[in-house]
Design a protein around this motif. Sequence first.
Motif, PDB file in Angstrom:
ATOM      1  N   ALA A   1      78.791 -18.360 -53.102  1.00  0.00           N
ATOM      2  CA  ALA A   1      77.596 -19.502 -52.506  1.00  0.00           C
ATOM      3  C   ALA A   1      76.817 -19.209 -51.537  1.00  0.00           C
ATOM      4  O   ALA A   1      76.921 -18.014 -50.801  1.00  0.00           O
ATOM      5  N   ALA A   2      75.568 -19.947 -51.536  1.00  0.00           N
ATOM      6  CA  ALA A   2      74.634 -19.680 -50.543  1.00  0.00           C
ATOM      7  C   ALA A   2      74.317 -20.995 -49.953  1.00  0.00           C
ATOM      8  O   ALA A   2      74.443 -22.044 -50.520  1.00  0.00           O
ATOM      9  N   VAL A   3      73.564 -21.256 -48.827  1.00  0.00           N
ATOM     10  CA  VAL A   3      73.341 -22.393 -48.072  1.00  0.00           C
ATOM     11  C   VAL A   3      71.894 -22.947 -48.645  1.00  0.00           C
ATOM     12  O   VAL A   3      71.095 -22.046 -48.849  1.00  0.00           O
ATOM     13  N   PHE A   4      72.207 -24.126 -49.189  1.00  0.00           N
ATOM     14  CA  PHE A   4      70.885 -24.715 -49.794  1.00  0.00           C
ATOM     15  C   PHE A   4      70.140 -25.418 -48.953  1.00  0.00           C
ATOM     16  O   PHE A   4      69.090 -25.677 -48.955  1.00  0.00           O
ATOM     17  N   ARG A   5      70.811 -26.063 -47.969  1.00  0.00           N
ATOM     18  CA  ARG A   5      70.304 -27.273 -46.825  1.00  0.00           C
ATOM     19  C   ARG A   5      71.160 -27.118 -45.616  1.00  0.00           C
ATOM     20  O   ARG A   5      72.373 -27.136 -45.922  1.00  0.00           O
ATOM     21  N   ARG A   6      70.416 -27.043 -44.360  1.00  0.00           N
ATOM     22  CA  ARG A   6      71.310 -27.314 -43.168  1.00  0.00           C
ATOM     23  C   ARG A   6      71.855 -28.617 -42.856  1.00  0.00           C
ATOM     24  O   ARG A   6      72.827 -28.645 -42.403  1.00  0.00           O
ATOM     25  N   TYR A   7      70.802 -29.637 -43.124  1.00  0.00           N
ATOM     26  CA  TYR A   7      71.108 -30.983 -42.634  1.00  0.00           C
ATOM     27  C   TYR A   7      70.734 -31.995 -43.732  1.00  0.00           C
ATOM     28  O   TYR A   7      69.635 -32.142 -44.177  1.00  0.00           O
ATOM     29  N   PRO A   8      71.754 -32.517 -44.291  1.00  0.00           N
ATOM     30  CA  PRO A   8      73.164 -32.326 -44.074  1.00  0.00           C
ATOM     31  C   PRO A   8      73.582 -31.021 -44.933  1.00  0.00           C
ATOM     32  O   PRO A   8      72.849 -30.577 -45.861  1.00  0.00           O
ATOM     33  N   PHE A   9      74.624 -30.223 -44.343  1.00  0.00           N
ATOM     34  CA  PHE A   9      74.883 -29.071 -44.689  1.00  0.00           C
ATOM     35  C   PHE A   9      75.394 -28.991 -46.079  1.00  0.00           C
ATOM     36  O   PHE A   9      76.192 -29.615 -46.573  1.00  0.00           O
ATOM     37  N   THR A  10      74.686 -28.229 -47.236  1.00  0.00           N
ATOM     38  CA  THR A  10      74.874 -28.406 -48.555  1.00  0.00           C
ATOM     39  C   THR A  10      74.913 -26.925 -48.842  1.00  0.00           C
ATOM     40  O   THR A  10      73.832 -26.188 -48.496  1.00  0.00           O
ATOM     41  N   ILE A  11      75.870 -26.481 -49.711  1.00  0.00           N
ATOM     42  CA  ILE A  11      75.968 -25.199 -50.425  1.00  0.00           C
ATOM     43  C   ILE A  11      75.656 -25.173 -51.969  1.00  0.00           C
ATOM     44  O   ILE A  11      75.933 -26.335 -52.443  1.00  0.00           O
TER      45      ILE A  11
END
Length: 348
Positions: free
Chosen positions: A26-36
């Motif tokens: 997986a990879a980080v899609f968005r920091r806030y809200p934290f979404t992978i």
Amino acid sequence: MLDNQKQPLMPCSSARARQLLRDGKAAVFRRYPFTIILKDRAGGDTQPLSLNVDPGSKTTGVALVAEYQRGQCAAWALHIGHRGQQIKSVLDGRRGIRRSRRNRKTRCRAPRFLNRTRPRGWLAPSVVSRVHNVETWAKRLTQFAPIVSANVETVRFDTQIMENPNMAGMDYQQGSLFGWELREYLLYRHKHTCAYCDGLAGDAVLEKEHIVPRALGGSNRRANHVISCRTCNEDKGSLYPNAWAQLCSQRSGKLNATRAKKTSVVNGFKTGDMVAASVPTGKKQGVYVGRVAVRSSGSFNVQTKSGVVQGVSHKHCRILQRSDGYNFTYGAAIPLCPKAQSLLAETR
């Protein structure tokens, strides 16, 4: 959690998210809200999520509740802090500055309050801000979670029974003004003294006065009445108390009218963006993650959890998430009961 087609999946625990990121799945899609976002998975079984909203004047609570076959489980929660009082203060200040122009040697600014009519369904700007905040986050969460229903708590308050819990029946007709005339009650409450100047004006004529003027939508309730001397009453006129107080303070000094600052973008960065700054050498050598405050010189400040790091060049900064007008802070995680943990384990 999202699949490789950016379709929402069921939320997972922070431990599972770290494991997926560590394994490269997986990879980080968005920091806030934290979404992978998963790299090698398309689709999957999901359970219905309900969006529960508890609106408030200062803070609104939002929770995502998973509806399993054996029960419900809270999966995620959020507190939205509103800025209604800040909006009201800014509007009061602007109103005071505009009205004070008629008393100074500037161009004539004719009053326009009688020419304006509020449209049907009008709401105060502070209330509109609260509605838009909740609406914005509802739309965001539907993109990142399989939400199928929404629940909003709506309540009404009986202000009289809040003051006297034992009130019932005829007590509603025999409140604090029973047996009193309103003016006599106000004189007794304020001890025959002006509520604004406390007798410093030296005016012996006391009058009944509306705190929020009727011309500006003030009510005729007892809570909106005070005793004022004629000097303060005529000077206040149809102003809000805050605007009138600001006008009184401006009379003793020079009025400094300020204009709204333009949003500046420097080298592709804007104040409020989340960045990762990697400084290779020098006194500030290290990696810093936080919000950036831009400067025209290209040397930025980065607000991290441990403090502010000043003088970081834009060449060492990398955008993690663009500013969306909200400041985020992490709170305590939702405690899961043993039953909820077993339900999550079965669904996996």
